[in-house]
Design a protein around this motif. Structure first.
Motif, short mmCIF file in Angstrom:
data_model
loop_
_atom_site.label_atom_id
_atom_site.label_comp_id
_atom_site.label_asym_id
_atom_site.label_seq_id
_atom_site.Cartn_x
_atom_site.Cartn_y
_atom_site.Cartn_z
N GLU A 1 0.81 -1.22 0.00
CA GLU A 1 0.00 0.00 0.00
C GLU A 1 0.84 1.27 0.00
OE1 GLU A 1 -2.75 -3.16 1.56
OE2 GLU A 1 -0.63 -2.66 1.74
N THR A 2 1.97 1.24 0.70
CA THR A 2 2.81 2.44 0.82
C THR A 2 4.08 2.36 -0.01
OG1 THR A 2 3.89 1.52 2.78
CG2 THR A 2 1.95 2.92 3.13
N LYS A 3 4.30 1.21 -0.68
CA LYS A 3 5.52 0.98 -1.47
C LYS A 3 6.77 1.09 -0.61
CE LYS A 3 3.44 2.49 -5.82
NZ LYS A 3 3.56 3.39 -6.99
N GLN A 4 6.63 0.83 0.69
CA GLN A 4 7.76 0.84 1.60
C GLN A 4 8.54 -0.45 1.45
OE1 GLN A 4 6.74 0.88 5.74
NE2 GLN A 4 8.85 1.16 6.43
N VAL A 5 9.82 -0.37 1.20
CA VAL A 5 10.68 -1.54 1.06
C VAL A 5 11.31 -1.85 2.41
CG1 VAL A 5 12.71 -2.52 -0.06
CG2 VAL A 5 11.15 -1.06 -1.37
N LEU A 6 11.05 -3.04 2.93
CA LEU A 6 11.59 -3.45 4.21
C LEU A 6 12.91 -4.20 4.07
CD1 LEU A 6 8.29 -4.75 5.89
CD2 LEU A 6 9.35 -2.50 6.12
N LEU A 7 13.12 -4.85 2.93
CA LEU A 7 14.35 -5.62 2.73
C LEU A 7 14.64 -5.74 1.25
CD1 LEU A 7 15.59 -8.76 4.52
CD2 LEU A 7 15.23 -8.91 2.05
N GLN A 8 15.88 -5.55 0.89
CA GLN A 8 16.37 -5.77 -0.48
C GLN A 8 17.72 -6.43 -0.38
OE1 GLN A 8 16.36 -2.05 -2.63
NE2 GLN A 8 14.89 -2.77 -4.12
N LYS A 9 17.84 -7.67 -0.91
CA LYS A 9 19.11 -8.38 -0.79
C LYS A 9 19.35 -9.26 -2.00
CE LYS A 9 20.30 -8.59 4.10
NZ LYS A 9 20.74 -9.47 5.20
N ASP A 10 20.63 -9.44 -2.32
CA ASP A 10 21.09 -10.43 -3.28
C ASP A 10 21.85 -11.48 -2.48
OD1 ASP A 10 21.52 -9.04 -6.52
OD2 ASP A 10 20.22 -8.31 -4.94
N LEU A 11 21.40 -12.74 -2.56
CA LEU A 11 21.97 -13.79 -1.73
C LEU A 11 22.38 -14.98 -2.58
CD1 LEU A 11 19.22 -13.85 1.04
CD2 LEU A 11 21.50 -12.87 1.26
N PRO A 12 23.48 -15.65 -2.23
CA PRO A 12 23.78 -16.94 -2.88
C PRO A 12 22.60 -17.89 -2.72
CG PRO A 12 25.65 -16.20 -1.59
CD PRO A 12 24.51 -15.27 -1.26
N TYR A 13 22.36 -18.71 -3.70
CA TYR A 13 21.17 -19.55 -3.73
C TYR A 13 21.06 -20.44 -2.51
CZ TYR A 13 17.64 -22.81 -5.41
OH TYR A 13 16.52 -23.57 -5.53
N LEU A 14 22.18 -20.94 -2.00
CA LEU A 14 22.16 -21.87 -0.88
C LEU A 14 22.09 -21.17 0.47
CD1 LEU A 14 24.77 -24.54 -2.09
CD2 LEU A 14 22.27 -24.62 -2.24
N ASP A 15 22.17 -19.85 0.50
CA ASP A 15 22.04 -19.13 1.76
C ASP A 15 20.61 -19.17 2.26
OD1 ASP A 15 24.69 -18.53 1.56
OD2 ASP A 15 24.46 -16.38 1.89
N GLU A 16 20.43 -18.90 3.56
CA GLU A 16 19.09 -18.88 4.14
C GLU A 16 18.25 -17.80 3.49
OE1 GLU A 16 16.94 -18.49 8.53
OE2 GLU A 16 19.11 -18.38 8.33
N SER A 17 16.99 -18.12 3.21
CA SER A 17 16.12 -17.17 2.54
C SER A 17 15.34 -16.36 3.56
CB SER A 17 15.15 -17.91 1.63
OG SER A 17 14.41 -16.99 0.84
N TYR A 18 14.50 -15.45 3.07
CA TYR A 18 13.61 -14.64 3.90
C TYR A 18 12.18 -14.94 3.50
CZ TYR A 18 17.75 -11.94 5.23
OH TYR A 18 18.96 -11.57 5.73
N TYR A 19 11.29 -14.96 4.50
CA TYR A 19 9.92 -15.36 4.26
C TYR A 19 8.95 -14.29 4.77
CZ TYR A 19 12.31 -19.81 3.70
OH TYR A 19 13.16 -20.80 3.30
N LEU A 20 7.70 -14.40 4.32
CA LEU A 20 6.66 -13.47 4.75
C LEU A 20 6.00 -13.96 6.04
CD1 LEU A 20 4.97 -12.63 1.32
CD2 LEU A 20 6.58 -11.23 2.62
N ASN A 21 6.83 -14.37 6.99
CA ASN A 21 6.31 -14.93 8.25
C ASN A 21 6.17 -13.83 9.30
OD1 ASN A 21 9.09 -14.64 8.31
ND2 ASN A 21 9.45 -16.48 9.54
N PHE A 22 5.42 -12.79 8.96
CA PHE A 22 5.16 -11.70 9.88
C PHE A 22 4.18 -12.17 10.96
CE2 PHE A 22 6.85 -9.67 6.23
CZ PHE A 22 7.36 -8.44 6.61
#
Length: 494
Positions: free
Chosen positions: A153-174
């Motif tokens: 709704e506000t176009k607020q970016v909370l996280l922007q990252k480039d990660l190696p494929y095998l690294d731990e990911s980020y989820y929408l587990n708010f």
């Protein structure tokens, strides 16, 4: 107490919608405030259109390669023929442009969180090349993931990252804390004017009653979200528990021992007064002295390997692994904050899981007492879901080694669904609807357990709790579409 739920539901990749062009010029045929009455509908041309749930009348002339249902906040993910994804609002207007990103949506506190993710090959510096000595090939690139998470709704970016494929990911587990606070990714946010503002970081665990555990230099502190002063501080992890009985100090070693070190220890010890606070909520101190116990109970306590705080009660659960049992099982006793040991307590609304997520308390004998096992069955891992109350999905194996599953009511001691199915999936706990699979690799059919009736006559290869199903047209072709689970109505053109 927050219960960790066991899930055997068939988890499918959410279907997404798509269109060829931006829809800025389209008439406002979709109501931004009535998207709950709209559903993706599969046409004979294998395209998706949005229709009214009750009348099945199209709400626009847009056609999509695949389509997701609208969120409660009025947004859907769409995909075009180029496999590019975008987000549209309730008017069908594109609010996030088409791209090669995979897009997921999640709603919380009336706002829409999005996640965009794509993969690409990144050229690496020569010292990070992968050398194949035998084959001679040199891999000069590595697969990376580009991730963006924000507030739609506000176009607020909370996280922007480039990660190696095998690294731990980020989820929408708010996780919602209250109407104005949200916990995510180790951070507490305050929501103001639809924007997320960071309040606290370094949070390793969020607890009930708006409490949180923070870590610094190997120790833990507990805070309330509106308190600057720690409720507890200087907490250290331990796998040893000491308790006094008649002047003798009983030392219990390797309590809550796990194969891998947990992020938060299962026992936290206050360095000032040696109070021990057990997981999962760390809300009360374990008694330092046993004030009431039999000799048999003391012998049991000496072998205890699991200690669990029963939330919203004065009790702690004590577990001893039963090595004589042919299944993974514990024996149980209970001790309250006054140090009184009990063999049995009233039933509280909580569950205990082992390290791999299997239900260990209440155990099988509490749920399905031996006196009802007249067939001499063996039992598999029992599953219980939020909203099922006294009902459990129980796998059994008979004397012929045939394995089936049924729905057991532990209060009435009856099978609500006979153990005659290969698999049973919970689809809607409130409406008490399940998907039944009679045989291995067989089709799933809908069953209304509340009214003891089948729903429709169609069988599906797979079915998800949001109504997404798959159905084979022939050996080479499978289609995906949505259904209305309570009625079995199919949103597709035949």
């Amino acid at each position: 107490m927050k219960t960790v739920l066991l899930s055997v539901l068939c988890i499918l990749t959410a279907m997404t919608a798509c269109t060829e062009e931006k829809t800025d010029g389209l008439p406002l045929l979709l109501s931004q405030w009535n998207t709950t009455s709209i559903i993706p509908f599969l046409t004979k041309q294998n395209k998706y259109i949005y229709v009214d749930k009750s009348t099945l009348k199209p709400r626009s002339d847009q056609q999509f390669r695949s389509a997701s249902p609208y969120t409660s906040t009025g947004f859907a993910v769409v995909e075009n023929e180029k496999n590019e994804s975008a987000i549209i609002d309730g008017n069908g207007k594109i609010v996030v442009d088409f791209s090669q990103h995979e897009i997921r949506l999640h709603t919380i506190n009336g706002l829409t969180l999005y996640k965009k993710q794509s993969e690409y090959e990144k050229k690496m510096p020569f010292w990070q090349w992968e050398w194949n000595i035998l084959g001679g090939a040199i891999k000069k690139e590595q697969t990376y993931r580009k991730i963006e998470i924000g507030v739609l709704e506000t176009k607020q970016v909370l996280l922007q990252k480039d990660l190696p494929y095998l690294d731990e990911s980020y989820y929408l587990n708010f996780t919602p804390v209250d109407e104005n606070h949200v916990f995510w990714n180790g951070t507490l946010y305050k929501i103001k004017k639809n924007r997320f503002h960071k309040m606290e970081g370094n949070i390793v665990e969020f607890l009930e009653n708006k409490r949180m555990l923070k870590t610094s230099n190997g120790s833990f502190s507990m805070y309330g979200i509106h308190q600057n002063k720690a409720l507890l501080h200087g907490l250290k992890g331990s796998e040893t528990l000491s308790i006094t009985y008649r002047g003798t100090n009983l030392v219990l070693h390797e309590i809550n021992k796990e194969r891998y070190e947990p992020q938060v220890p299962k026992l936290l010890v206050d360095s000032k007064n040696n109070n021990v606070y057990p997981f999962p909520q760390y809300e009360k101190a374990f008694p330092k002295e046993i004030t009431k116990a039999t000799s048999t109970q003391i012998d049991f306590i000496k072998k205890t390997s699991l200690v669990y705080s029963i939330t919203n009660s004065p009790y702690f659960l004590l577990g001893v692994f039963n090595y004589d049992s042919d299944v993974w099982a514990f024996d149980w006793r209970y001790i309250d904050t006054l140090g009184q040991v009990e063999d049995h307590i009233d039933v509280y609304n909580f569950k205990v899981l082992d390290q791999v997520g299997n239900l260990v308390w209440p155990d099988r004998k509490m749920i399905f007492p031996d006196q009802y096992n007249v067939e001499g069955w063996k039992f598999g891992k029992i599953a219980g879901y939020e909203g099922m109350n006294d009902r459990f999905l129980i796998p059994i194996e008979n004397k012929e080694q045939q394995r089936t599953m049924g729905l057991w009511n532990s209060k009435n001691h009856t099978w609500e669904i006979a153990p005659a199915y290969h698999n049973i999936l919970l689809l809607d706990s409130e409406k008490d609807i399940y998907a039944l699979q009679k045989e291995n690799d067989g089709l799933y059919t809908l069953y209304d357990n509340k009214h003891k009736r089948d729903i429709g006559s169609t069988g599906y290869q797979s079915i998800n709790s949001d109504g997404l199903v798959s159905c084979k047209l022939d050996a080479q072709h499978t289609i995906h579409y949505y259904i209305d689970i309570p009625s079995g109505l199919e949103y597709r053109e035949k």
